[in-house]
Scaffold this motif. Structure first.
Motif, short mmCIF file in Angstrom:
data_model
loop_
_atom_site.label_atom_id
_atom_site.label_comp_id
_atom_site.label_asym_id
_atom_site.label_seq_id
_atom_site.Cartn_x
_atom_site.Cartn_y
_atom_site.Cartn_z
N MET A 1 27.97 36.76 -11.42
CA MET A 1 27.57 36.81 -10.01
C MET A 1 26.61 35.70 -9.65
N MET B 1 31.05 37.14 -6.58
CA MET B 1 31.36 37.43 -7.99
C MET B 1 32.60 36.64 -8.40
N HIS C 1 26.08 48.19 -16.17
CA HIS C 1 25.16 47.61 -15.19
C HIS C 1 25.26 48.39 -13.89
N PRO D 1 34.84 46.53 -5.57
CA PRO D 1 34.56 45.24 -4.93
C PRO D 1 35.81 44.41 -4.67
N HIS E 1 28.32 51.23 -13.54
CA HIS E 1 29.68 51.11 -14.05
C HIS E 1 29.78 50.25 -15.30
N PRO F 1 26.20 49.54 -4.93
CA PRO F 1 27.20 49.56 -6.00
C PRO F 1 26.90 50.68 -7.00
N TYR F 2 27.94 51.33 -7.48
CA TYR F 2 27.78 52.41 -8.45
C TYR F 2 27.40 51.84 -9.82
N TYR G 1 20.52 40.74 -2.63
CA TYR G 1 21.74 41.45 -3.02
C TYR G 1 21.46 42.95 -3.06
N HIS H 1 31.90 54.59 -2.37
CA HIS H 1 31.71 53.13 -2.41
C HIS H 1 33.01 52.51 -2.90
N PHE I 1 30.20 39.52 -1.16
CA PHE I 1 29.46 40.68 -0.65
C PHE I 1 28.76 40.21 0.63
O1 LIG Z 1 28.13 44.67 -10.45
C1 LIG Z 1 28.02 44.27 -9.30
O2 LIG Z 1 26.96 44.23 -8.70
C2 LIG Z 1 29.30 43.91 -8.55
C3 LIG Z 1 29.92 45.13 -7.99
C4 LIG Z 1 29.68 45.50 -6.71
C5 LIG Z 1 30.21 46.64 -6.20
O3 LIG Z 1 29.97 46.97 -4.93
C6 LIG Z 1 30.97 47.49 -7.00
C7 LIG Z 1 31.24 47.11 -8.31
C8 LIG Z 1 30.72 45.94 -8.80
O4 LIG Z 1 30.98 45.51 -10.05
#
Ligand SMILES: O=C(O)Cc1cc(O)ccc1O
Ligand SMILES: [Fe+2]
Length: 467
Positions: free
Chosen positions: A359, A416, A387, A311, A351, A348-349, A366, A308, A334
């Protein structure tokens, strides 16, 4: 003197004209436009006598001595100069919900994941200015470094008044309802799915042809938006310069008794009266101007085999800091696109990010949230706050397994605002009835799938036994 001929002389309530506007195309070009042939001085900026008896006025968006590649200014040729107004006075009653300097007295901080439901439309008459409120931000407009994120809900057009933001640039993302925006450089129609940038200092007025309207605003202090570098992507892709649209000159003349300029200055609002419309620019040229962009024109790039992408690959515009690669504020989208990655967790991972992520959702759903993140809603995941996809999204992705073929995500447009500064949050946003207090629960159900043996070998033994 020649007879004054007024071109495109419709009133602001004439909707037909707003939907058939002509624009100039390009990003940061040297634009020029005249509503009357010959109104632009030829060969110099500041002649002793401008054509048609116009006044010459420069608006500078960068210091006079900024390097040429970043220098922004325009020359406006207008019926009366902007200075012709009564003194500014503080707006009474105080607006109260716009912030441009974030400190302990007007905001607080929390590392908790925050999410808001879409805010209701106002019941009482509320124009774009009345309906603007700050959600969060950092830094200071006085120190020319920082950002603010605002939202607006409004139901009525601005009447006989114009707004001027001395603090910074507005990037407006309408979510519901078109905006008909009259600016000193001309008029723009901005629909949900498009964005508009109103740079620092330009006077503008917002009409709402569709009534109740709602949207998001990013404001940057001390920086301007630019297109991101494309690096190895090459010379094309993402947002193309030609898809940015700048207005053509349009003016109104005659007396407008009691016209009010509302100026945001250091986060406070001031008003000044004048007896003419500020939209009296008959011709202009330069590279400092409002512009709009249709997000459906964006040409997304992404992985075509595995994993992935970060962003940042979908950055539409970036307001840089002085540190290479570090944004004061990135505007990332997105959009609808094909997902094709093999043996990859496609959403999305999970992270934690040293940058802070606000956002919003313009339409549809989404990809990381099966529930709860709604069009018009918003979320904030601050610096290093964990998140990622909610439990339903995770489980559905795992259930689909490795055999998932190419899949197009449609009916979606999330975005975002990502900043290197850590936002403080305004009290009315924290205390809002639209705050989703149960947000954390969307992740609580994530189970351990840990298995002592390789999962490929069909191991069913979970170690902590939570299922
Ligand atoms: O947090 C989120 O949804 C935004 C986001 C999307 C993504 O594809 C990868 C990292 C990221 O922070
Ligand atoms: Fe994120």
């Amino acid at each position: 003197m020649m007879e004054m001929k007024k071109q495109q002389s419709v009133s602001k309530s004439d909707g037909g004209e707003f939907s058939h506007l002509g624009y100039q195309s390009g990003f940061g070009n040297s634009f020029s436009s005249e509503a009357i042939d010959g109104a632009l001085p030829r060969g110099q900026n500041s002649p002793l006598f401008c054509p048609y008896g116009l006044y010459a006025e420069q608006i500078s968006g960068t210091s006079f001595t900024s390097p040429r590649f970043s220098n922004q200014r325009s020359w406006l040729y207008r019926i009366k100069p902007s200075v012709t107004h009564e003194p500014f006075k503080p707006l009474v009653p105080d607006h109260g919900k716009l912030v441009s300097e974030f400190n302990k007295s007007n905001s607080s901080t929390t590392p908790t994941q925050l999410r808001w439901k879409p805010v209701d439309f106002p019941e009482s008459p509320t124009d774009f200015i009345d309906g603007l409120y700050t959600v969060c931000g950092a830094g200071s407009s006085f120190l020319r470094q920082g950002f603010a994120i605002h939202m607006y809900t409004a139901n009525k057009s601005m009447d006989n008044c114009a707004f001027c933001n001395a603090d910074g640039d507005f990037l407006v993302v309408p979510q519901k309802g078109r905006l008909w925006i009259t600016t000193e450089c001309g008029r723009l129609q901005v629909s949900p799915g498009e964005i508009v940038v109103l740079p620092q200092g330009f006077r503008f007025s917002v009409s709402l042809p569709d009534g109740p309207s709602r949207g998001y605003v990013a404001e940057v202090f001390g920086s301007h938006f630019q297109l991101p570098d494309l690096g190895p992507i090459g010379a094309n892709g993402l947002a193309a310069p030609r898809d940015f649209l700048v207005p053509t000159a349009w003016f109104e003349e005659g007396s407008h008794p009691g016209f009010t300029i509302v100026q945001k200055f250091g986060g406070e609002l001031f008003t000044a009266r004048q007896d003419f419309s500020p939209f009296n620019v008959v011709a202009w040229h330069g590279n400092y101007a409002p512009y709009k962009y249709d997000l459906s024109k964006f040409c997304p790039y992404n992985t075509v085999l595995i994993d992935h992408s970060d962003p940042s690959i979908n950055t539409v515009l970036t307001a840089p800091t002085d540190k290479p690669g570090v944004a004061l504020l990135d505007f990332v989208i997105f959009p609808p696109r094909w997902l094709v990655a093999e043996h990859t967790f496609r959403p999305p991972y999970y992270h934690r990010n040293c940058m802070s992520e606000f956002m919003g959702l313009i339409s549809g759903g989404y990809e990381a949230k099966a529930d709860g993140f709604l069009p018009g809603g918003s979320s904030l995941h601050s610096c290093m706050t964990p998140h990622g996809p909610d439990t339903k999204t995770y489980e559905a992705t795992i259930a689909r397994g490795n055999e998932a073929g190419p899949h197009k995500i449609t009916d979606t447009m999330a975005f975002m605002f990502e900043s290197c500064l850590i936002p403080r949050i305004c009290p009315w946003a924290l205390e809002s009835p639209f705050m989703d207090h149960g947000y954390y629960q969307c992740w609580i159900g994530l189970k351990s799938h840990f298995c002592c043996l390789d999962i490929q070998n069909g191991c069913n033994d979970t170690v902590d036994g939570d299922d």
